[in-house]
Design a protein around this motif. Sequence first.
Motif: not given
Length: 245
Positions: A1-8, A45-54, A140-146
């Motif tokens: 899954m790809k995540f995109e965040i914005s900053a300045s 903050h709102q966008d970042l906080f929502q992403n952190l919950r994933n 090669d970074l996995p999202e998790y290891i089973e």
Amino acid sequence: MKFEISASKRESYGTGASRRLRRMGKVPGILYGGSEGPVNIVLDHQDLFQNLRNEKFHASILTLKLDEASQQVLLRAVNMHPFKLLVQHIDLQRVSKDKKIHMKVPLHFVNAQNSPGVKEQGGIASHVLNELDITCFPDDLPEYIEVDLSGLTVGHSLHVRELALPKGVELAIHKNENPVVATVVIPTLVVEEEEAVAAIAPADVPTTEQTAAPKEGEGAPAEGEKGKGAEKPAAADKGEKKEKK
């Protein structure tokens, strides 16, 4: 899954400036690593906080859009408010495709209910570790290891070096280390009940004969008491004869 965040880029620094940003719904942060120097940034903050919950957000290569330029980064640290659901600060690290990274990735446990220890022996699966230190290239970074627990029995454990790692992923542990990942144990309550039952001696369990037979001094009266009880009706008979006269 790809995540995109914005900053300045953040122009103001210090505790007071960071406090003002937080009141405006922003999160101060820093971007470092790679061939470039550190950059102070600010995020919504709102966008970042929502992403952190994933969960996947914490172990993924993120795309950071900073002043119209995109770059690959990793989430390295998040500081939360002591008792409020507020992000206080965030650390991001630049990554290069040709350089290995060191990450902690979550473990996902499967097939515990099918293991002999749980299904046949009445045990429960105990997770000793919930994440694992690994090294790999960014691609090669996995999202998790089973972690497959289907072969575990009571009293046996699964160790880190027994895990099936994805291609290109290596353990970030010392040569002599092999920590336990999971094990199957009998619940404490069941063990305590079995020990309590085993501790009761057979003589302490009353039988039908023991409960029926009275102890000495209890129940039936002694021989002397029987004689005294028999004299009382005789005295009553004498009183009745006098009244007839």
